[in-house]
Design a protein around this motif. Sequence first.
Motif, PDB file in Angstrom:
ATOM      1  N   VAL A  17     140.716  29.876  67.343  1.00  0.00           N
ATOM      2  CA  VAL A  17     141.512  30.378  66.372  1.00  0.00           C
ATOM      3  C   VAL A  17     141.962  31.756  66.839  1.00  0.00           C
ATOM      4  N   ARG A  18     140.906  32.464  66.882  1.00  0.00           N
ATOM      5  CA  ARG A  18     141.104  33.918  67.198  1.00  0.00           C
ATOM      6  C   ARG A  18     141.970  34.052  68.608  1.00  0.00           C
ATOM      7  N   GLU A  19     141.470  33.348  69.423  1.00  0.00           N
ATOM      8  CA  GLU A  19     142.295  33.476  70.777  1.00  0.00           C
ATOM      9  C   GLU A  19     143.861  33.107  70.745  1.00  0.00           C
ATOM     10  N   LEU A  20     144.101  31.900  69.862  1.00  0.00           N
ATOM     11  CA  LEU A  20     145.355  31.279  69.822  1.00  0.00           C
ATOM     12  C   LEU A  20     146.327  32.520  68.905  1.00  0.00           C
ATOM     13  N   ARG A  21     145.893  33.000  68.057  1.00  0.00           N
ATOM     14  CA  ARG A  21     146.565  34.116  67.308  1.00  0.00           C
ATOM     15  C   ARG A  21     146.577  35.462  68.048  1.00  0.00           C
ATOM     16  N   ARG A  22     145.809  35.773  68.951  1.00  0.00           N
ATOM     17  CA  ARG A  22     145.708  36.725  69.747  1.00  0.00           C
ATOM     18  C   ARG A  22     146.954  36.593  70.852  1.00  0.00           C
ATOM     19  N   GLN A  23     147.109  35.351  71.327  1.00  0.00           N
ATOM     20  CA  GLN A  23     147.975  34.942  72.270  1.00  0.00           C
ATOM     21  C   GLN A  23     149.471  34.829  71.553  1.00  0.00           C
ATOM     22  N   LYS A  24     149.479  35.129  70.257  1.00  0.00           N
ATOM     23  CA  LYS A  24     150.811  35.070  69.488  1.00  0.00           C
ATOM     24  C   LYS A  24     151.390  33.772  69.535  1.00  0.00           C
ATOM     25  N   VAL A  25     150.479  32.677  69.408  1.00  0.00           N
ATOM     26  CA  VAL A  25     150.904  31.190  69.370  1.00  0.00           C
ATOM     27  C   VAL A  25     151.213  31.177  67.657  1.00  0.00           C
ATOM     28  N   ASP A  26     152.552  30.915  67.426  1.00  0.00           N
ATOM     29  CA  ASP A  26     153.170  30.687  66.070  1.00  0.00           C
ATOM     30  C   ASP A  26     153.179  29.169  65.957  1.00  0.00           C
ATOM     31  N   ALA A  27     152.333  28.588  65.474  1.00  0.00           N
ATOM     32  CA  ALA A  27     152.048  27.434  65.081  1.00  0.00           C
ATOM     33  C   ALA A  27     151.279  27.293  64.010  1.00  0.00           C
ATOM     34  N   GLU A  28     151.444  25.920  63.531  1.00  0.00           N
ATOM     35  CA  GLU A  28     150.660  25.569  62.198  1.00  0.00           C
ATOM     36  C   GLU A  28     149.222  24.958  62.816  1.00  0.00           C
ATOM     37  N   ILE A  29     148.080  25.760  62.255  1.00  0.00           N
ATOM     38  CA  ILE A  29     146.691  25.493  62.888  1.00  0.00           C
ATOM     39  C   ILE A  29     146.241  25.101  61.682  1.00  0.00           C
ATOM     40  N   PHE A  64     138.662  34.549  56.514  1.00  0.00           N
ATOM     41  CA  PHE A  64     138.930  34.516  57.900  1.00  0.00           C
ATOM     42  C   PHE A  64     140.295  33.531  58.183  1.00  0.00           C
ATOM     43  N   PHE A  65     140.142  32.541  57.326  1.00  0.00           N
ATOM     44  CA  PHE A  65     141.187  31.381  57.748  1.00  0.00           C
ATOM     45  C   PHE A  65     142.590  31.944  57.164  1.00  0.00           C
ATOM     46  N   ALA A  66     142.440  32.694  55.966  1.00  0.00           N
ATOM     47  CA  ALA A  66     143.501  33.552  55.337  1.00  0.00           C
ATOM     48  C   ALA A  66     144.300  34.275  56.236  1.00  0.00           C
ATOM     49  N   ARG A  67     143.299  35.190  56.746  1.00  0.00           N
ATOM     50  CA  ARG A  67     143.648  36.354  57.599  1.00  0.00           C
ATOM     51  C   ARG A  67     144.419  35.675  58.884  1.00  0.00           C
ATOM     52  N   HIS A  68     144.137  34.596  59.350  1.00  0.00           N
ATOM     53  CA  HIS A  68     144.602  33.958  60.621  1.00  0.00           C
ATOM     54  C   HIS A  68     145.508  32.757  60.433  1.00  0.00           C
ATOM     55  N   GLN A  69     146.037  32.783  59.099  1.00  0.00           N
ATOM     56  CA  GLN A  69     147.028  31.503  58.356  1.00  0.00           C
ATOM     57  C   GLN A  69     146.730  30.262  59.172  1.00  0.00           C
ATOM     58  N   VAL A  70     145.374  30.016  58.617  1.00  0.00           N
ATOM     59  CA  VAL A  70     144.866  28.700  58.928  1.00  0.00           C
ATOM     60  C   VAL A  70     144.578  27.902  57.722  1.00  0.00           C
ATOM     61  N   LYS A  71     145.021  26.485  57.839  1.00  0.00           N
ATOM     62  CA  LYS A  71     144.874  25.608  56.675  1.00  0.00           C
ATOM     63  C   LYS A  71     143.414  24.724  57.144  1.00  0.00           C
ATOM     64  N   HIS A  72     142.411  24.880  56.137  1.00  0.00           N
ATOM     65  CA  HIS A  72     141.322  24.218  56.466  1.00  0.00           C
ATOM     66  C   HIS A  72     141.269  22.795  55.560  1.00  0.00           C
ATOM     67  N   VAL A  73     140.909  21.653  56.150  1.00  0.00           N
ATOM     68  CA  VAL A  73     140.856  20.613  55.446  1.00  0.00           C
ATOM     69  C   VAL A  73     139.346  20.216  55.606  1.00  0.00           C
ATOM     70  N   LYS A  74     138.581  20.012  54.399  1.00  0.00           N
ATOM     71  CA  LYS A  74     137.316  19.732  54.046  1.00  0.00           C
ATOM     72  C   LYS A  74     137.284  18.193  54.582  1.00  0.00           C
ATOM     73  N   ALA A  75     136.809  17.909  55.589  1.00  0.00           N
ATOM     74  CA  ALA A  75     136.848  16.442  55.966  1.00  0.00           C
ATOM     75  C   ALA A  75     135.607  16.348  57.274  1.00  0.00           C
ATOM     76  N   SER A  76     135.289  15.056  57.428  1.00  0.00           N
ATOM     77  CA  SER A  76     134.466  14.885  58.564  1.00  0.00           C
ATOM     78  C   SER A  76     135.362  13.931  59.561  1.00  0.00           C
ATOM     79  N   VAL A  77     135.333  14.023  60.791  1.00  0.00           N
ATOM     80  CA  VAL A  77     136.002  13.530  61.864  1.00  0.00           C
ATOM     81  C   VAL A  77     135.341  12.058  62.001  1.00  0.00           C
ATOM     82  N   THR A  78     136.113  10.836  61.840  1.00  0.00           N
ATOM     83  CA  THR A  78     135.615   9.526  61.956  1.00  0.00           C
ATOM     84  C   THR A  78     136.153   8.940  63.389  1.00  0.00           C
ATOM     85  N   GLY A  79     136.819   9.289  64.081  1.00  0.00           N
ATOM     86  CA  GLY A  79     137.403   8.532  65.009  1.00  0.00           C
ATOM     87  C   GLY A  79     138.742   9.396  65.671  1.00  0.00           C
ATOM     88  N   MET A  80     139.164   9.005  66.531  1.00  0.00           N
ATOM     89  CA  MET A  80     140.627   9.502  67.114  1.00  0.00           C
ATOM     90  C   MET A  80     141.563   8.503  68.069  1.00  0.00           C
TER      91      MET A  80
END
Length: 375
Positions: A17-29, A64-80
Amino acid sequence: MTRIAILGSGFAALTAVRELRRQKVDAEITVVSPREELHYLPSSIWIPAGLRQGDALRLPLAAFFARHQVKHVKASVTGMKAAEKVVETDAGPIMADQILIATGGRFIRKLPGIENAIVPCEGILAAEQIAVRLKAMEGGTIAIGMATNPNEPGAMRGGPMFEYLFILDTLLRREGRRDKFRLVFFSPSPRPGQRLGEKAVDGILKEMAKRGVETHLGHKMVRIEPAKVVTEGGEIVADLILFQPGMTGPAWLATADLPLSTGGMVRADELCRVADLPGIWVAGDAGSFPGPDWMPKQAHQADLQAKAAAANIAATLKGEAPKTTFEAELVCIMDSLDRGMLVFRRGKVNIVLPALKPLHWLKRMFENHYLRAYR
């Protein structure tokens, strides 16, 4: 807007997260994890000695998430469904253009009776349990050991077990009751800790002998009973058993269309790309990477991989070819509560410094420095 999903909220995930924002990545994280906290496990070794409290190592991440404009989803990954770039979770599917797998690994719990041991690196609660058990003991035998993933020998986290051994020895001496305890270190390896280098192993074994620690080495594990460790070379009767098994990938990989290593982790290249799946990346303990056989499963290595993955995601979004590789690097201060032994490996360089008091304080200073970004 480009969508980036980061799976996990540990070291690799947050560094990305920190590195993406440091790299000026303007994306929805979007960060997907069961909790909105960072658990700083490297310092959990100090909980049994009262040097740290569990709550102090659980850091809320909302700010931290607010500063870096990150959306947090409270969930467990079950597959992909990696080919479709769909992450399956217990809160519903999540689609993204770029996905970074940073969920960490898990410890192999196949050894019969492993529930009779405490697995220290499973979390802060494990360290707190050790503290409670130790305080209640008036004497007896403490058996501390570790093993690896037989299908991928590098998939292990052994350093903390040496730290627990030396810290408990120091603590019991401070309390004036070391003579009431027998400490035994066990491992299927005849020379545990070889990823640290042969000089480090010599130093560790010498320190064990100096502290009066018994060893039971080179024997395959059979089972763990409520008060006994059973190996092919004999038994260790014990009142408290701490055991760190080898590591494998997270359970949800069983329902994902991802290429896996023989040890059960996501197979990646030197750029942290998942083979034949554009837009899918991995960093940290969930991945299996090319490199030396001593490449560690530790937070520092996860951070280096996360930085490389983030740089390559940023390059991809700019239409450039990813080219950032990560350094295979082991940095460890093996703590004994009042001193620390430094081990460093990179390329052909392997530095081992003897246990020194300043290194203990350096480890504590690094904790403060590292966590500043999240406090």
